[in-house]
Design a protein around this motif. Structure first.
Motif, PDB file in Angstrom:
ATOM      1  N   ASP A  88       0.830  -1.209   0.000  1.00  0.00           N
ATOM      2  CA  ASP A  88       0.000   0.000   0.000  1.00  0.00           C
ATOM      3  C   ASP A  88       0.860   1.252   0.000  1.00  0.00           C
ATOM      4  OD1 ASP A  88      -2.460  -1.398   0.071  1.00  0.00           O
ATOM      5  OD2 ASP A  88      -2.249  -1.685   2.229  1.00  0.00           O
ATOM      6  N   GLY A  89       2.032   1.168  -0.596  1.00  0.00           N
ATOM      7  CA  GLY A  89       2.992   2.264  -0.575  1.00  0.00           C
ATOM      8  C   GLY A  89       2.472   3.582  -1.102  1.00  0.00           C
ATOM      9  N   GLU A  90       1.535   3.538  -2.026  1.00  0.00           N
ATOM     10  CA  GLU A  90       1.019   4.793  -2.569  1.00  0.00           C
ATOM     11  C   GLU A  90       0.294   5.625  -1.509  1.00  0.00           C
ATOM     12  OE1 GLU A  90      -2.009   1.683  -4.221  1.00  0.00           O
ATOM     13  OE2 GLU A  90       0.022   1.710  -3.426  1.00  0.00           O
ATOM     14  N   PHE A  91      -0.160   4.975  -0.448  1.00  0.00           N
ATOM     15  CA  PHE A  91      -0.866   5.667   0.632  1.00  0.00           C
ATOM     16  C   PHE A  91       0.046   6.058   1.794  1.00  0.00           C
ATOM     17  CE2 PHE A  91      -4.209   2.994  -1.348  1.00  0.00           C
ATOM     18  CZ  PHE A  91      -4.995   4.032  -1.834  1.00  0.00           C
ATOM     19  N   HIS A  92       1.276   5.608   1.772  1.00  0.00           N
ATOM     20  CA  HIS A  92       2.220   5.900   2.853  1.00  0.00           C
ATOM     21  C   HIS A  92       3.064   7.105   2.464  1.00  0.00           C
ATOM     22  CE1 HIS A  92       1.693   1.402   3.885  1.00  0.00           C
ATOM     23  NE2 HIS A  92       0.725   2.147   4.380  1.00  0.00           N
ATOM     24  N   LEU A  93       2.575   8.274   2.819  1.00  0.00           N
ATOM     25  CA  LEU A  93       3.182   9.536   2.408  1.00  0.00           C
ATOM     26  C   LEU A  93       4.122  10.074   3.471  1.00  0.00           C
ATOM     27  CD1 LEU A  93      -0.104  11.158   1.081  1.00  0.00           C
ATOM     28  CD2 LEU A  93       1.662  10.041  -0.275  1.00  0.00           C
ATOM     29  N   THR A  94       5.087  10.844   3.010  1.00  0.00           N
ATOM     30  CA  THR A  94       5.983  11.561   3.906  1.00  0.00           C
ATOM     31  C   THR A  94       5.900  13.048   3.561  1.00  0.00           C
ATOM     32  OG1 THR A  94       7.915  11.544   2.456  1.00  0.00           O
ATOM     33  CG2 THR A  94       7.558   9.573   3.832  1.00  0.00           C
ATOM     34  N   GLY A  95       6.532  13.868   4.361  1.00  0.00           N
ATOM     35  CA  GLY A  95       6.571  15.300   4.104  1.00  0.00           C
ATOM     36  C   GLY A  95       7.280  15.653   2.810  1.00  0.00           C
ATOM     37  N   ALA A  96       8.068  14.728   2.279  1.00  0.00           N
ATOM     38  CA  ALA A  96       8.786  14.972   1.024  1.00  0.00           C
ATOM     39  C   ALA A  96       7.909  14.739  -0.207  1.00  0.00           C
ATOM     40  CB  ALA A  96      10.023  14.074   0.955  1.00  0.00           C
ATOM     41  N   ASP A  97       6.774  14.075  -0.041  1.00  0.00           N
ATOM     42  CA  ASP A  97       5.890  13.804  -1.168  1.00  0.00           C
ATOM     43  C   ASP A  97       5.109  15.060  -1.525  1.00  0.00           C
ATOM     44  OD1 ASP A  97       6.460  10.989  -1.560  1.00  0.00           O
ATOM     45  OD2 ASP A  97       5.445  10.678   0.363  1.00  0.00           O
ATOM     46  N   THR A  98       5.107  15.404  -2.815  1.00  0.00           N
ATOM     47  CA  THR A  98       4.471  16.637  -3.252  1.00  0.00           C
ATOM     48  C   THR A  98       3.331  16.368  -4.222  1.00  0.00           C
ATOM     49  OG1 THR A  98       5.883  16.984  -5.184  1.00  0.00           O
ATOM     50  CG2 THR A  98       6.676  17.867  -3.058  1.00  0.00           C
ATOM     51  N   TRP A  99       2.411  17.324  -4.248  1.00  0.00           N
ATOM     52  CA  TRP A  99       1.312  17.275  -5.206  1.00  0.00           C
ATOM     53  C   TRP A  99       1.858  17.335  -6.634  1.00  0.00           C
ATOM     54  CZ3 TRP A  99      -3.185  15.705  -6.356  1.00  0.00           C
ATOM     55  CH2 TRP A  99      -3.897  16.246  -7.426  1.00  0.00           C
ATOM     56  N   GLN A 100       2.843  18.174  -6.861  1.00  0.00           N
ATOM     57  CA  GLN A 100       3.405  18.301  -8.199  1.00  0.00           C
ATOM     58  C   GLN A 100       3.899  16.952  -8.708  1.00  0.00           C
ATOM     59  OE1 GLN A 100       6.430  21.315  -8.576  1.00  0.00           O
ATOM     60  NE2 GLN A 100       6.932  20.723 -10.656  1.00  0.00           N
ATOM     61  N   ASP A 101       4.603  16.210  -7.871  1.00  0.00           N
ATOM     62  CA  ASP A 101       5.104  14.895  -8.284  1.00  0.00           C
ATOM     63  C   ASP A 101       3.970  13.898  -8.479  1.00  0.00           C
ATOM     64  OD1 ASP A 101       7.707  15.855  -8.211  1.00  0.00           O
ATOM     65  OD2 ASP A 101       8.149  14.974  -6.249  1.00  0.00           O
ATOM     66  N   ALA A 102       3.032  13.853  -7.531  1.00  0.00           N
ATOM     67  CA  ALA A 102       1.913  12.904  -7.625  1.00  0.00           C
ATOM     68  C   ALA A 102       1.042  13.209  -8.839  1.00  0.00           C
ATOM     69  CB  ALA A 102       1.080  12.945  -6.338  1.00  0.00           C
ATOM     70  N   TYR A 103       0.709  14.484  -9.012  1.00  0.00           N
ATOM     71  CA  TYR A 103      -0.136  14.891 -10.136  1.00  0.00           C
ATOM     72  C   TYR A 103       0.581  14.615 -11.465  1.00  0.00           C
ATOM     73  CZ  TYR A 103      -3.160  17.726 -13.093  1.00  0.00           C
ATOM     74  OH  TYR A 103      -4.010  18.159 -14.078  1.00  0.00           O
ATOM     75  N   GLY A 104       1.870  14.917 -11.523  1.00  0.00           N
ATOM     76  CA  GLY A 104       2.643  14.673 -12.742  1.00  0.00           C
ATOM     77  C   GLY A 104       2.678  13.201 -13.119  1.00  0.00           C
ATOM     78  N   ALA A 105       2.906  12.335 -12.136  1.00  0.00           N
ATOM     79  CA  ALA A 105       2.929  10.892 -12.411  1.00  0.00           C
ATOM     80  C   ALA A 105       1.565  10.420 -12.883  1.00  0.00           C
ATOM     81  CB  ALA A 105       3.350  10.131 -11.153  1.00  0.00           C
ATOM     82  N   TRP A 106       0.516  10.901 -12.244  1.00  0.00           N
ATOM     83  CA  TRP A 106      -0.852  10.518 -12.609  1.00  0.00           C
ATOM     84  C   TRP A 106      -1.171  10.965 -14.034  1.00  0.00           C
ATOM     85  CZ3 TRP A 106      -5.604  13.740 -11.160  1.00  0.00           C
ATOM     86  CH2 TRP A 106      -6.783  13.036 -11.403  1.00  0.00           C
TER      87      TRP A 106
END
Length: 169
Positions: A88-106
């Motif tokens: 379930d790694g996609e749900f295990h977020l850290t402070g380093a995870d950004t919307w820009q990166d997530a949105y870009g990958a999506w």
């Protein structure tokens, strides 16, 4: 970001209807995330759940990747966020995870999904296999993706309301 969300035409052919509803649900998830900070997007729902809006976007990037790249096109596309050690790694977020990166990958995965589906008939069977060797028609994949987004958009409604009180269809 302002997300336009028009419903598909009520009298379209089957392919246009399926693609229209899939895109509508993709835009709905983007709309639920619109205007929030990274911190808000990482906010989990109710402990002990790790479910967050950013986690849902990362999850849908994985789902797009699995169904349109691994299954439909039989591409060797490994996971973006999860692993055997952390399924379930996609749900295990850290402070380093950004919307820009997530949105870009999506968005990258959505673009690749469109590329892989372009020119295929709805009855075309996937080149890859899943669930014990089954091959899937493009029609089945589109229908499954609409169901997947619709279910998670319900989660997104509740998550957004928890973050800032915003509600909407």
């Amino acid at each position: 970001m302002t997300t336009e969300r028009d419903e598909p035409a009520v009298n379209a052919d089957e392919r246009t209807m399926l693609e229209g509803w899939l895109d509508y649900h993709r835009r709905t998830l983007a709309w639920k995330c619109d205007g929030l900070t990274d911190e808000q997007l990482r906010t989990a729902s109710v402990p002990p759940s790790k479910l967050s809006l950013m986690g849902l976007v990362r999850h849908m990037a994985e789902v797009e990747r699995i169904w349109f790249r691994r299954v439909l096109a039989d591409e060797d596309a490994g996971p973006l966020y999860f692993s055997e050690a952390d399924p379930d790694g996609e749900f295990h977020l850290t402070g380093a995870d950004t919307w820009q990166d997530a949105y870009g990958a999506w968005q990258t995965e959505i673009g690749l999904a469109r590329r892989n589906a372009a020119g295929l008939a709805l009855d075309n069977l996937s080149r890859g296999r899943r669930h014990g060797g089954d091959r899937f028609s493009l029609r089945w994949i589109y229908t499954h993706m609409i169901e997947e987004y619709a279910r998670h958009n319900g989660h997104a409604d509740l998550l957004r309301e928890c973050v800032d009180g915003s509600t909407g269809d």
